[in-house]
Write a protein that holds these residues in place. Sequence first.
Motif, PDB file in Angstrom:
ATOM      1  N   CYS A 158     -41.187 -33.968   4.330  1.00 42.54           N
ATOM      2  CA  CYS A 158     -42.050 -33.598   4.843  1.00 42.54           C
ATOM      3  C   CYS A 158     -43.486 -34.153   4.785  1.00 42.54           C
ATOM      4  O   CYS A 158     -44.675 -34.276   5.669  1.00 42.54           O
ATOM      5  CB  CYS A 158     -42.607 -32.231   4.470  1.00 42.54           C
ATOM      6  N   ARG A 159     -43.892 -35.386   3.727  1.00 37.91           N
ATOM      7  CA  ARG A 159     -45.005 -36.333   2.746  1.00 37.91           C
ATOM      8  C   ARG A 159     -44.905 -36.677   4.007  1.00 37.91           C
ATOM      9  O   ARG A 159     -45.634 -37.105   3.549  1.00 37.91           O
ATOM     10  CB  ARG A 159     -44.663 -36.041   1.387  1.00 37.91           C
ATOM     11  N   ASN A 200     -44.053 -36.787   6.855  1.00 35.64           N
ATOM     12  CA  ASN A 200     -44.225 -36.433   8.679  1.00 35.64           C
ATOM     13  C   ASN A 200     -43.331 -36.875   9.114  1.00 35.64           C
ATOM     14  O   ASN A 200     -43.207 -37.279  10.534  1.00 35.64           O
ATOM     15  CB  ASN A 200     -45.015 -37.181   9.241  1.00 35.64           C
ATOM     16  N   HIS A 248     -40.484 -34.936  11.575  1.00 37.15           N
ATOM     17  CA  HIS A 248     -39.944 -33.946  12.009  1.00 37.15           C
ATOM     18  C   HIS A 248     -38.807 -33.601  12.214  1.00 37.15           C
ATOM     19  O   HIS A 248     -37.727 -34.700  11.780  1.00 37.15           O
ATOM     20  CB  HIS A 248     -40.350 -34.726  13.319  1.00 37.15           C
ATOM     21  N   ASN A 252     -46.155 -29.434   5.256  1.00 35.64           N
ATOM     22  CA  ASN A 252     -46.893 -30.337   5.588  1.00 35.64           C
ATOM     23  C   ASN A 252     -48.100 -30.760   4.208  1.00 35.64           C
ATOM     24  O   ASN A 252     -48.274 -31.450   4.191  1.00 35.64           O
ATOM     25  CB  ASN A 252     -46.854 -30.845   6.586  1.00 35.64           C
ATOM     26  N   LYS A 255     -49.693 -32.097   1.734  1.00 37.76           N
ATOM     27  CA  LYS A 255     -50.964 -33.929   1.479  1.00 37.76           C
ATOM     28  C   LYS A 255     -51.383 -33.307   0.431  1.00 37.76           C
ATOM     29  O   LYS A 255     -52.322 -34.412  -0.236  1.00 37.76           O
ATOM     30  CB  LYS A 255     -51.149 -33.812   3.108  1.00 37.76           C
TER      31      LYS A 255
END
Length: 589
Positions: free
Chosen positions: A542-543, A545, A547, A583, A587
């Motif tokens: 997830c970090r 990106n 999908h 997500n 971040k």
Amino acid sequence: MFCRAKMELNNNMKNWIIGGLLLFIVGCSSDSKYSTELEEVRAGLNDNPSMALSKLDSLKACWGTMPKNIQMRWQLLQLSAQNKCDTVFRSDSVQQVLVDYFECQGTPNERMYANYLLGRVYSDMGEAPQALKWFQKAVESADTTDTDCDYYTLCGIYGQIARTFDQQNLYYEEIEAWESFSHFALKDSDTYNYIRGIEFQEIPYFCLDDTFNLMKTTEKARQLYLKNGWKESAASVYPPAILLMLQDGQYQRAHDMMQVFEHESGLFDASGNISSGREHYYNSKGLYYLGVHQLDSAEYYFRKLIPFEINRNYDAYDGLHAVYRAQRDVDSVMKYAALSEQALDSIQKDDQADALAIAHSLYNYSRMERMMEQENFKTQQMKWRNTLAMIAGLVVLLLVVLRYRKYKKTKENELKTLSKDYQDKVERLEQARRDLVLLEEDKNRLAEERRDEIRRLQEEIDRYKELYERVPIHEREMSLAKSPIVNKFHERGKGKLNIGLPSDNDWIKLGSAYHEQLPSFYTSILQDARLSDEEKHLCMLCRLNFHNGEIAVLLDKSPQSVSNMKSAVNDKLFGMKTAGELNANLKRL
């Protein structure tokens, strides 16, 4: 040495006496008619054992008028014919009498067959060590230099030895037995069995996972069959090699062999069904189609294997488990995983029971050996006392003198050896002490070198950490996103690498990349004890990106499962039960 020499001399005297008596009996007995008829039975025994039994039964009415030597030969031939008719023996009483008789008065072939028949009894009774003992005695009794040696029977005995070794999982010994089988088949001018003995070595080589010798033996047997015009037999040598090639992932090579086997062996009907007793080949077919990703065909052959219940159906269930795993059919994967595990447990229980039976057999064998040796020793002593007292006295006197001289020389040699060993030990002790001093010096020097190296490397690592801290975080994020390991994960997530899920090593490399570029994220997430390994993997993806579709492929889950997992992780880390904000929250770490 004394006992052995005495026994040899006594045996020679006994043989002279028995030989004289036999000559007298033969000269006085009118047994030529029986001898001729028994010889006719022996000549036709191998070709038609049932007819041989009928002829022997017709002679049984004359048993009372037969001399002892004819009675013994009659019994030997009867048991031989019964053996060739696959009679299962349950008692060793008659065979033991024949062994005792022919050891003293029989020809090498008769002694060989008497010992072999006693071994067959123990083989039928499941006493493998005893069976091997008498099979070995049988081959030792044969006179292979004699033109009358029964190579046909000797070849068969080595076949029995090989099969017994196979039951005991003694594969190297089994190979040696099959080599002897081939050797004596060739001496008997039996080319077919000579080649069969070579072919039979394939299975033990397969069990030893010896690819080189298995392929060498397979090709040798095939070429010999072809040379002699046995095309079907030449094609039938391939199944062990096919299975080994499939296990090694050599599918094209396995395919070539399978084509020859299926089209030239004559073992398949028009519908492609193999002849009875060879159904395990369906497992090889299933493994081949599984390996080349033709899953429907693989499933067909694994299911075709089930009715024959080979290996408790472990191969069939394990194959279907692999098929459904490739198809991502979770329910079927769980079903056949459980069935294959149950089958494997059953096989292991049988193996344990077999091991206990073998151990018990070995124990009984050792105990019986000791009892037999004691009994034979007592019997031999009685014979010496009654028949050879005077000769034994002279032999004892001679051997005592020789023994004394040998004893004196042995003691002199022992003293010389003792003195030399003492000097060697003193020299070795001094050398060991010198070596110890040098080793301690080297150890201290190496330890200091390693400490210096550790300090130097730690300083360099600290310096690199400082340099990384100066790089803006967005540049480090960009560097991480473009790293080879992240690209590899993207390719896997798109399905371009058809080689399964990421390995444990792949996840470790991805974690190392985070540790290098984003150490604070690595510390916050990857060392958080609240998260499972799978949840940590989700956070890393997830970090970066990834999908949901990519994450579902990489974690082998459905998209809905990925969304549920995101919600659970967001709740654990940030107290928020929504999936969409994970997500952004990650971040900020």
